[in-house]
Motif scaffolding. Structure first.
Motif, short mmCIF file in Angstrom:
data_model
loop_
_atom_site.label_atom_id
_atom_site.label_comp_id
_atom_site.label_asym_id
_atom_site.label_seq_id
_atom_site.Cartn_x
_atom_site.Cartn_y
_atom_site.Cartn_z
N SER A 134 0.85 -1.19 0.00
CA SER A 134 0.00 0.00 0.00
C SER A 134 0.89 1.24 0.00
CB SER A 134 -0.91 0.00 1.23
OG SER A 134 -0.16 0.06 2.43
N PRO A 135 0.37 2.39 -0.46
CA PRO A 135 1.22 3.60 -0.56
C PRO A 135 1.81 4.06 0.77
CG PRO A 135 -1.10 4.11 -0.98
CD PRO A 135 -0.98 2.62 -1.00
N ASP A 136 1.17 3.72 1.89
CA ASP A 136 1.72 4.10 3.20
C ASP A 136 2.54 2.98 3.83
OD1 ASP A 136 -0.26 2.30 3.84
OD2 ASP A 136 -1.26 3.57 5.30
N SER A 137 2.78 1.92 3.08
CA SER A 137 3.64 0.79 3.50
C SER A 137 3.07 -0.03 4.65
CB SER A 137 5.04 1.30 3.90
OG SER A 137 5.65 2.01 2.85
N GLN A 138 1.78 0.14 4.96
CA GLN A 138 1.20 -0.57 6.10
C GLN A 138 0.60 -1.92 5.74
OE1 GLN A 138 1.57 0.52 9.35
NE2 GLN A 138 2.94 1.87 8.18
N PHE A 139 0.24 -2.13 4.47
CA PHE A 139 -0.40 -3.37 4.07
C PHE A 139 0.29 -3.95 2.84
CE2 PHE A 139 -3.74 -0.87 6.15
CZ PHE A 139 -4.19 -1.77 7.10
N LEU A 140 0.36 -5.28 2.82
CA LEU A 140 0.88 -6.02 1.67
C LEU A 140 -0.26 -6.85 1.10
CD1 LEU A 140 3.42 -6.91 -0.01
CD2 LEU A 140 3.60 -8.85 1.59
N ALA A 141 -0.61 -6.60 -0.16
CA ALA A 141 -1.70 -7.34 -0.81
C ALA A 141 -1.12 -8.39 -1.75
CB ALA A 141 -2.62 -6.38 -1.57
N PHE A 142 -1.83 -9.50 -1.91
CA PHE A 142 -1.41 -10.59 -2.80
C PHE A 142 -2.57 -11.55 -2.95
CE2 PHE A 142 0.25 -11.04 1.50
CZ PHE A 142 -0.41 -12.17 1.96
N SER A 143 -2.44 -12.48 -3.88
CA SER A 143 -3.46 -13.51 -4.04
C SER A 143 -2.93 -14.85 -3.54
CB SER A 143 -3.89 -13.63 -5.51
OG SER A 143 -2.84 -14.14 -6.31
N LEU A 144 -3.85 -15.68 -3.05
CA LEU A 144 -3.54 -17.03 -2.61
C LEU A 144 -4.50 -18.01 -3.28
CD1 LEU A 144 -2.99 -16.53 1.26
CD2 LEU A 144 -1.23 -16.70 -0.53
N GLY A 145 -4.03 -19.22 -3.52
CA GLY A 145 -4.82 -20.22 -4.21
C GLY A 145 -5.86 -20.88 -3.31
N ASN A 146 -6.96 -21.31 -3.92
CA ASN A 146 -8.01 -22.04 -3.23
C ASN A 146 -8.08 -23.47 -3.76
OD1 ASN A 146 -8.97 -19.66 -1.81
ND2 ASN A 146 -9.80 -19.00 -3.79
N ALA A 147 -8.76 -24.33 -3.02
CA ALA A 147 -8.85 -25.74 -3.41
C ALA A 147 -9.59 -25.94 -4.73
CB ALA A 147 -9.53 -26.53 -2.29
N ASN A 148 -10.45 -24.99 -5.11
CA ASN A 148 -11.22 -25.14 -6.35
C ASN A 148 -10.47 -24.58 -7.56
OD1 ASN A 148 -11.39 -22.40 -5.93
ND2 ASN A 148 -13.61 -22.28 -6.18
N GLY A 149 -9.21 -24.19 -7.39
CA GLY A 149 -8.41 -23.68 -8.49
C GLY A 149 -8.48 -22.18 -8.67
N MET A 150 -9.40 -21.51 -7.98
CA MET A 150 -9.49 -20.06 -8.04
C MET A 150 -8.48 -19.43 -7.08
SD MET A 150 -11.76 -19.57 -10.33
CE MET A 150 -13.18 -20.33 -11.11
#
Length: 359
Positions: A134-150
Motif C-alpha cells: 500500500s502507498p503508506d507501507s502498512q499493508f501487503l496485498a497478494f493472491s492465494l490459491g483455493n482448493a477449487n483452483g481459483m
C-alpha cells in the motif's frame, strides 16, 4: 530482467548472472556484483535510490542481498539459512521492508534495519508472487490459491502481522495494485464469459475474458465510476494568471480498510474484457498489457505480434495504446516513467517513455 530507478534516471539490467545499472543517456555502465560464481537476479531499486536488492545463490542457496547503487560497496546478505528458490523481491514505499516469496508459496517480509524475517502467508499451491505494498507501507496485498483452483485476494498488516482475506473463491482475483491516493485496490479477475466457437466442430474456447475490478477500501469511499450526465451549468470561472507555485511534497496517502463487505464494494472498471496482465496503477491512470491468444501455426504461437501496452485514463474513462509488440515493461516507483522491451532476438531494444497517454 530489467527495472528502473525511482524517478527513471537509470535502469537496472540482469544479464549473465550479474546486476548492472545503465544510464538513460550519459555515464558509464556499472557491474554492481561482479560475481562470476553466482547467479544474481531479480534486482530492484530501493525507494530512496541508494540501494539495490537482489536474489543470489552466492552462499550456495538463494538469499536476499543489498548492494550500494553506485557500485562502491560489497553486497551484504539480508537473509540467511533459507534453502529454497526465492522470487519477487518487492520494496515497501518507505524502504523499511522487503517482501519476497519462495517456490513453495511462502510469502516473507524482512525488515531492512534489523533483518528480522517473518512469514506473512503461504500459498498451499506454491504459486504466490503478485505482491503489492500500500502507498503508506502498512499493508501487503497478494493472491492465494483455493482448493477449487481459483485465487483470492488477501492483505497482510505490517502493524499487527494479521492476515485478512478480502475476496471469496467464486472468481479468481489476482495482481492487486493500490490506488496511490489510498481509496481503491485494483485487481484482475476473469469474469466475462463469451466463448469463442470453433468453425470446424461444435466446441468452444475461453478468450478475452479478463476484467479490471476496483475495490473501494472503505464504506465512505465513493463509487469509482458513477453515472455520467450532461448538465446545464454556469460558465467556467476564469483562471488566475501568474507564476504557478511548486507543489509541496506530500506524505503518502494513509490507508484504512473496512474489512467487512470488502468484496461487495468491487466495481468493474469500464473496459472491454481482454487478455490482460501486468496491471499497474498511477495517479489518474491504469496501465496493463493486452496479450494476443496462443494460436497454433502462428509465429511464436501469437497472432499479430504478441503483447501491447495500454493506458486507461480514469477521469476520461478512455483507453489508448502506448506501445505495440511489447515483450515486457516496468514502471518507475514515482509512476511517471516506464521502460519497455520491444522486438525480439537481436532486434530487441528498450524504450523509456512517460507513463501518460500519447507519450
Amino acid at each position: 530482467g530489467f527495472a528502473l530507478s525511482p524517478k527513471g534516471e537509470r535502469a537496472l539490467f540482469v544479464a549473465r548472472g550479474d546486476v548492472f545499472t545503465v544510464p538513460i543517456e550519459k555515464g558509464p555502465v556499472r557491474n554492481l556484483t561482479n560475481s562470476s560464481g553466482a547467479h544474481d537476479r531479480q534486482a530492484r531499486w530501493s525507494p530512496d535510490g541508494k540501494k539495490i536488492a537482489f536474489i543470489s545463490d552466492l552462499s550456495g542457496e538463494d538469499q536476499l542481498y543489498l548492494v550500494d547503487q553506485d557500485g562502491k560497496g560489497k553486497a551484504e546478505a539480508l537473509t540467511s539459512g533459507l534453502a529454497v528458490q526465492l522470487n519477487a523481491p518487492t520494496w515497501s514505499p518507505d524502504g523499511r521492508r522487503i517482501a519476497f516469496t519462495d517456490k513453495d508459496g511462502v510469502i516473507y517480509v524482512v525488515t531492512v534495519a534489523d533483518r528480522k524475517l517473518v512469514q506473512a502467508a503461504k500459498d498451499e499451491f506454491g504459486r504466490g508472487g503478485d505482491l503489492a505494498w500500500s502507498p503508506d507501507s502498512q499493508f501487503l496485498a497478494f493472491s492465494l490459491g483455493n482448493a477449487n483452483g481459483m485465487r483470492s485476494l488477501h492483505a497482510w498488516g505490517g502493524a499487527d502481522a494479521k492476515l485478512h482475506r478480502l475476496t471469496g473463491d467464486l472468481f479468481s482475483v489476482t495482481e492487486p495494485v493500490w490506488d496511490p491516493e489510498g481509496r481503491y485496490l485494483y485487481a484482475l479477475s476473469r469474469r466475462d464469459y463469451a466463448p469463442q466457437i470453433s468453425n470446424l466442430e461444435f466446441d468452444y474456447a475461453g478468450n478475452r475474458n479478463m476484467d479490471v475490478i476496483a475495490y473501494a477500501l472503505r464504506r465512505d469511499v465513493a463509487h469509482p465510476f458513477p453515472p455520467e450526465s450532461d448538465e446545464v451549468g454556469a460558465a467556467s470561472e476564469k483562471k488566475e494568471e501568474g507564476v504557478k507555485k511548486p507543489e509541496a511534497t506530500k506524505s503518502p496517502a494513509a490507508v484504512r480498510i473496512d474489512w467487512e463487505g470488502f468484496e461487495q464494494r468491487g466495481s468493474r472498471v469500464p473496459l472491454p474484457a481482454e487478455n490482460l496482465s501486468g496491471l499497474e496503477a498511477t495517479k489518474g491512470f491504469l496501465l496493463y498489457s493486452k496479450n494476443q491468444p496462443f494460436v497454433y501455426g502462428e509465429a511464436n504461437g501469437r497472432r499479430g505480434g504478441g503483447n501491447s501496452l495500454w493506458i486507461f485514463d480514469l477521469k476520461k474513462r478512455q483507453e489508448s495504446e502506448l506501445l505495440p509488440e511489447v515483450q515486457g515493461w516496468t514502471l518507475s516507483q514515482d509512476g511517471n516513467k516506464l521502460l519497455a522491451r520491444t522486438g525480439q532476438g537481436p532486434a530487441a531494444s528498450y524504450q523509456l517513455l512517460d507513463a501518460r497517454p500519447k507519450a
